[in-house]
Structures are given as C-alpha cells and as structure tokens.
Design an enzyme around this catalytic site. Sequence first.
Site, short mmCIF file in Angstrom:
data_model
loop_
_atom_site.label_atom_id
_atom_site.label_comp_id
_atom_site.label_asym_id
_atom_site.label_seq_id
_atom_site.Cartn_x
_atom_site.Cartn_y
_atom_site.Cartn_z
N TYR A 289 -6.37 2.28 6.43
CA TYR A 289 -6.54 1.91 7.59
C TYR A 289 -7.45 0.75 7.77
O TYR A 289 -7.87 0.04 9.07
CB TYR A 289 -6.99 2.90 8.64
CG TYR A 289 -6.17 4.02 8.64
CD1 TYR A 289 -4.98 4.34 9.07
CD2 TYR A 289 -6.56 5.28 7.84
CE1 TYR A 289 -4.36 5.56 8.89
CE2 TYR A 289 -6.11 6.49 7.66
CZ TYR A 289 -4.86 6.72 8.35
OH TYR A 289 -4.10 7.94 7.87
N HIS B 245 -6.42 2.88 -3.47
CA HIS B 245 -6.22 2.97 -1.95
C HIS B 245 -6.65 4.60 -1.27
O HIS B 245 -6.00 5.07 -0.62
CB HIS B 245 -4.78 2.63 -1.57
CG HIS B 245 -4.52 2.46 -0.15
ND1 HIS B 245 -5.43 1.74 0.66
CD2 HIS B 245 -3.48 3.07 0.60
CE1 HIS B 245 -4.74 1.90 1.74
NE2 HIS B 245 -3.56 2.69 1.94
N HIS C 25 3.39 -2.41 2.90
CA HIS C 25 3.55 -1.13 2.61
C HIS C 25 4.89 -1.24 1.60
O HIS C 25 5.74 -1.83 1.65
CB HIS C 25 3.46 -0.28 3.59
CG HIS C 25 2.19 -0.04 4.39
ND1 HIS C 25 1.97 -1.27 5.33
CD2 HIS C 25 0.91 0.61 4.27
CE1 HIS C 25 0.63 -1.11 5.68
NE2 HIS C 25 0.05 0.00 5.28
N ASP D 56 0.94 -1.10 -0.04
CA ASP D 56 0.00 0.11 0.23
C ASP D 56 0.88 1.36 0.05
O ASP D 56 1.97 1.23 0.29
CB ASP D 56 -1.01 0.21 1.21
CG ASP D 56 -1.83 -0.98 1.50
OD1 ASP D 56 -2.02 -1.87 0.36
OD2 ASP D 56 -2.90 -1.03 2.24
N ASP D 57 0.12 2.48 -0.19
CA ASP D 57 0.69 3.66 -0.08
C ASP D 57 1.41 4.09 -1.29
O ASP D 57 2.16 5.37 -0.96
CB ASP D 57 1.30 3.91 1.08
CG ASP D 57 0.29 3.56 2.49
OD1 ASP D 57 -0.92 3.42 2.13
OD2 ASP D 57 0.90 3.77 3.59
N HIS E 125 -5.73 9.24 1.34
CA HIS E 125 -5.44 8.44 2.56
C HIS E 125 -6.17 9.08 3.65
O HIS E 125 -5.65 8.91 4.66
CB HIS E 125 -4.03 8.33 2.88
CG HIS E 125 -3.49 7.04 3.30
ND1 HIS E 125 -3.76 6.68 4.60
CD2 HIS E 125 -3.33 5.64 2.95
CE1 HIS E 125 -3.57 5.43 4.96
NE2 HIS E 125 -3.09 4.86 3.90
#
Length: 227
Positions: free
Chosen positions: A138, A97, A190, A46-47, A101
């Site tokens: 999250y 995603h 991540h 992710d991210d 965020h």
Amino acid sequence: MRTAWHFPAMGSAVAAAAVAGTLTFTVEEAPAHAAVCAGYVGLTFDDGPSNDHTPALLDALRQNGLRATMFNEGQYAAAYPAQVRAEVNAGMWVGNHSYTHPHLTQLSQSQIDSEISRTQQAVAGAGGGIAQLFRPPYGETNATVQGVAAKYGLTQVIWDVDSQDWNGASTDAIVQASARLTNGQIILMHEWPPNTLAAIPRIAQTLANKGLCAGRISPQTGRAVAP
Ligand SMILES: [Zn+2]
C-alpha cells in the site's frame, strides 16, 4: 574520415577534432545510441509470483522487449519458487514486498522484521538472489519500517505514477498512465489484473514513442537507470 558536410552542424571543438581525424567514430555512434534510449523508466509489478499470472506476464514483457522489477510477496516466493526463477531468467529484477502483505505501519518492529527477513530468505531460497529493493504494501511506511528495511540492505521504492490497475483501471487508462512517465520515474502496476497484461504491448509502444526504455531501479538512488 567522414565527408565535410557533417561539420557545419557540429560544435567547433568537435568539428576541429573530426578534422584532426580523432573523433570520427564517436561522432557517428553517439546520436544513434541516444535515439534508442533518451531515458529510462522503472516498470514495477507487485503481488506475485503465481502460477496463474506470472508466466503470461513474463511472456508479454519479453515479447515486447521490456524488463521490470517484480516486487514479490515472500509467501508466494516460497510457494512458487519456479516462478521466481522464471522472473530472473526472463531478465527481471526481484524485490521484496513483505511476506503476507500486511499494513506494516500497524505492526511492531519485530513483526515488521519478520515480514521483511522471511521474504529475503524466500526470494533467495527460490533463486532470486539477495533482494536490494523493498516496496511496502500500500506504499505505507514510517521510520520503523524504513529502519528495518535498511537493516537488510534494502532501498525503499514507492512510485511516481500509480497506474490504478489495482483499482479497476481500464487498459486505456493504464497505457495513459505509462505515458506520464519521465526519465528516472517509476510506475506502480500489479501482476494480477487482466487489463495490465493487455496493456503491455501498448505500454512498450508508448515508451518507444517517447524514446524511453525500461530500466532497472538503482538501489543507490531509487530511480530508474540503464540496466
Ligand atoms: Zn501489493
């Protein structure tokens, strides 16, 4: 036709068919294939994307024969479109995603819609295709979030195993988390923790030891399946 010493280990129907000369190829090929991939797991990162972390992660994944789902933030897909294309070119799947965020469950429906739709546009605009998978930041979701995701044809994907890489997990701990995966399951990782990058070769070895292969996540079931 194979020699008769194969027959005692087979079921009677298979042995009979083999005697008839019809199943020789199937009997020889099936066990070897099964030994390669006894099941599939979904590796997720992710991210991203970013210029700082994506290239090294993609190199590590490719060098270790792993494919993964990259849950991109829309703001980064827009800022680093070449990295979205690099993910696709490396055999990865690109998911949504959100754009910035946020804690989506604290937003209005129209704000949630904006987060998800702008990310779809950014990923597609970068060359990542129409994302089919969505991971809420999250892992926070509710009926409104799920409804908006469904509006864009997105399947929500949380995880079965949390590597805790976002929380300072050691490389050993990340590898140990991957060892808990069973067929069809998904692990949260991540793209930015150095320990995650360092864990990639040992994750590959851990999965191989269990006969598990890295698969794609099915938009139909949300489970890991063969690519
Ligand atoms: Zn995230």
